[in-house]
Motif scaffolding. Structure first.
Motif, PDB file in Angstrom:
ATOM      1  N   GLY A 172       0.791  -1.213   0.000  1.00 16.93           N
ATOM      2  CA  GLY A 172       0.000   0.000   0.000  1.00 16.93           C
ATOM      3  C   GLY A 172       0.827   1.268   0.000  1.00 16.93           C
ATOM      4  N   ALA A 173       2.114   1.152   0.243  1.00 13.10           N
ATOM      5  CA  ALA A 173       2.999   2.323   0.263  1.00 13.10           C
ATOM      6  C   ALA A 173       4.430   1.843   0.117  1.00 13.10           C
ATOM      7  CB  ALA A 173       2.829   3.122   1.545  1.00 13.10           C
ATOM      8  N   LEU A 174       5.317   2.780  -0.183  1.00 10.95           N
ATOM      9  CA  LEU A 174       6.744   2.472  -0.267  1.00 10.95           C
ATOM     10  C   LEU A 174       7.500   3.648   0.334  1.00 10.95           C
ATOM     11  CD1 LEU A 174       8.508   0.126  -1.386  1.00 10.95           C
ATOM     12  CD2 LEU A 174       8.953   1.576  -3.377  1.00 10.95           C
ATOM     13  N   GLU A 175       8.465   3.346   1.176  1.00 14.30           N
ATOM     14  CA  GLU A 175       9.169   4.413   1.892  1.00 14.30           C
ATOM     15  C   GLU A 175       9.968   5.297   0.939  1.00 14.30           C
ATOM     16  OE1 GLU A 175       9.814   6.739   5.101  1.00 14.30           O
ATOM     17  OE2 GLU A 175       8.418   5.059   4.830  1.00 14.30           O
ATOM     18  N   GLY A 176      10.666   4.685  -0.032  1.00 16.34           N
ATOM     19  CA  GLY A 176      11.448   5.470  -0.969  1.00 16.34           C
ATOM     20  C   GLY A 176      12.731   5.976  -0.355  1.00 16.34           C
ATOM     21  N   GLY A 177      13.288   7.052  -0.949  1.00 13.98           N
ATOM     22  CA  GLY A 177      14.553   7.607  -0.483  1.00 13.98           C
ATOM     23  C   GLY A 177      15.662   7.382  -1.488  1.00 13.98           C
ATOM     24  N   PRO A 178      16.913   7.427  -1.055  1.00 11.53           N
ATOM     25  CA  PRO A 178      18.042   7.290  -1.983  1.00 11.53           C
ATOM     26  C   PRO A 178      18.285   5.839  -2.374  1.00 11.53           C
ATOM     27  CG  PRO A 178      18.843   7.648   0.246  1.00 11.53           C
ATOM     28  CD  PRO A 178      17.352   7.782   0.310  1.00 11.53           C
ATOM     29  N   VAL A 179      18.709   5.631  -3.631  1.00 14.13           N
ATOM     30  CA  VAL A 179      19.033   4.293  -4.105  1.00 14.13           C
ATOM     31  C   VAL A 179      20.056   4.414  -5.230  1.00 14.13           C
ATOM     32  CG1 VAL A 179      17.158   4.219  -5.813  1.00 14.13           C
ATOM     33  CG2 VAL A 179      18.071   2.085  -4.879  1.00 14.13           C
TER      34      VAL A 179
END
Length: 446
Positions: A172-179
């Motif tokens: 239902g969601a994804l934290e995300g951020g740097p990758v």
């Protein structure tokens, strides 16, 4: 196993009896249509896509989004007599975003945009999404997207293959951020993360760590389309770090977007003018675009043509002579098959460079072009990152396509000048260029 008769059928490529003189309405861009569908599906309000491309790849994308719960309504105005006609006139898709949900199954066919753009969307779904496709899709690299999504918090089952088939377990969601990813085998890895990035809790920062990126115009296309629907994107071109793209989290706006003609799919028709010393007009050629196909104006002019961009479109004229070229195609690799076909008909050798990544496309395009042109009497040699082509007198024969739409159109270009060329499975052009045989014979006045 049942074999589709279209895959083995032979189509005799029409031979031009003289200079081509035609106006060709090229259908909408696949790259723009599929990006627009994803962005509209993730928007906070309904949007419209006008004159979308109706082809196998775009219908697979629309079908996949419908499976994820997105509403897509197709309408045709009274001014259009045929839904999904060659120029798409009068047709529009209304996209009704309603969040994405599972469980669902997505058929990617052999569409790179579907297999790479939708796993990040599926990570936002409330439930599991299974991805499967054609046998060739299992061989195409997907590890850049899979590894990145795992680093961003997604759970994916792929049995360690880094390829299809696989299941994305959306929460239902994804934290995300740097990758950090290595996108040297496909710029679509970067675009895939950027397109869904505004919906990640922290947005996304994508850092490319590998060798040079192919197909940079496609990343610029993704960035421009994101900004057009309200996303904030920082790029190397806007003063950011080299090879780093950042997307800020936020809502996406619904848009009323008219899809540009697919300039890469205009290539065989422009090539027809070049190799026959004729003239072809492509209406609605944009004066500003991020489509890689726009570079055809420069490349085909260097190979012996001339062009004029007017308010009506692009007028391209062949001089009667075709010259070889030494060119880096790393940003526009999808144009390689058509350029190779023209180069095989030139008056001097050509070297096409910067396209090693084509070995991982719909087929190994470098090996396929070498084999098929040489079997018609040509002299093509593979290099580490491209092709060297020495023109020779060609003869008729079967031109195999390997279920690759751009191989089919390359063979058709050669067939204009060389009698007796038969294209195996010309129906594969429906992947991005529906009704190609009719458009091609119509161009010749047949």
């Amino acid at each position: 196993m049942t074999v589709n008769p279209a895959h083995t059928a032979l189509w005799t490529a029409p031979h031009a009896s003289g200079a081509v003189d035609a106006t060709v309405h090229v259908p909408g861009s696949k790259s723009v249509t599929n990006r627009a569908l994803v962005l509209a599906a993730l928007a906070s309000e309904p949007g419209w896509l006008r004159r979308p491309l109706r082809s196998r790849d775009t219908l697979l994308m629309a079908g996949a989004l419908r499976a994820l719960g997105v509403g897509i309504e197709e309408t045709v105005s009274s001014s259009s007599s045929v839904a999904g006609g060659p120029d798409g006139t009068g047709e529009a898709w209304r996209v009704l975003p309603a969040g994405v949900r599972g469980p669902a199954t997505v058929d990617v066919g052999n569409a790179g945009t579907v297999m790479r753009f939708l796993p990040p969307v599926a990570a936002l779904a409330d439930g599991s999404v299974r991805f499967d496709g054609d046998p060739r899709s299992y061989e195409r690299p997907l590890n850049g997207v899979i590894d990145a999504l795992r680093a961003l918090g997604a759970r994916i089952d792929d049995d360690g293959r880094g390829a299809l088939p696989m299941t994305v377990h959306g929460s239902g969601a994804l934290e995300g951020g740097p990758v950090s990813i290595d996108a040297s085998s496909s710029s679509q890895f970067v675009s895939a993360l950027l397109l869904s990035g505004p919906r990640f809790n922290q947005g996304v920062e994508v850092r490319h760590t590998g060798a040079s990126l192919p197909s940079m115009p496609h990343i610029r296309m993704t960035v421009d389309m994101l900004r057009a629907v309200g996303a904030q994107v920082d790029t190397p071109e806007s003063g950011g770090e080299p090879n780093v793209w950042r997307v800020t989290p936020g809502a996406l706006l619904g848009r009323d977007l008219t899809i540009e003609p697919d300039l890469s799919n205009a290539q065989p028709f422009l090539a027809a003018a070049l190799v026959t010393g004729g003239k072809v007009v492509i209406p609605d050629w944009p004066s500003r675009t991020t489509q890689p196909g726009d570079r055809l104006r420069e490349i085909f002019t260097e190979m012996g043509g001339s062009c004029t961009l007017t308010e009506y479109g692009l007028e391209f004229t062949g001089s009667g002579s075709v010259h070889g070229i030494d060119v880096d195609l790393s940003d526009v690799g999808e144009l390689t098959p058509g350029i190779a076909a023209v180069a095989a008909l030139a008056d001097s050798p050509s070297t096409l460079r910067g396209v090693a990544h084509l070995r991982l496309h719909e087929t190994d395009r470098l090996a396929a072009l070498t084999k098929e042109i040489n079997e018609l009497g040509g002299d093509v040699t593979e290099t580490a990152d491209g092709l060297h082509i020495r023109p020779r007198k060609l003869h008729g024969g079967i031109f195999h396509t390997y279920e690759d739409h751009r191989m089919a159109t390359a063979g058709a270009i050669i067939g204009l000048v060389v009698e007796g060329v038969q294209i195996e499975n010309v129906a594969t052009t429906a992947k991005t260029l529906p009704d190609f045989p009719d458009l091609w014979t119509g161009m010749l006045g047949a």
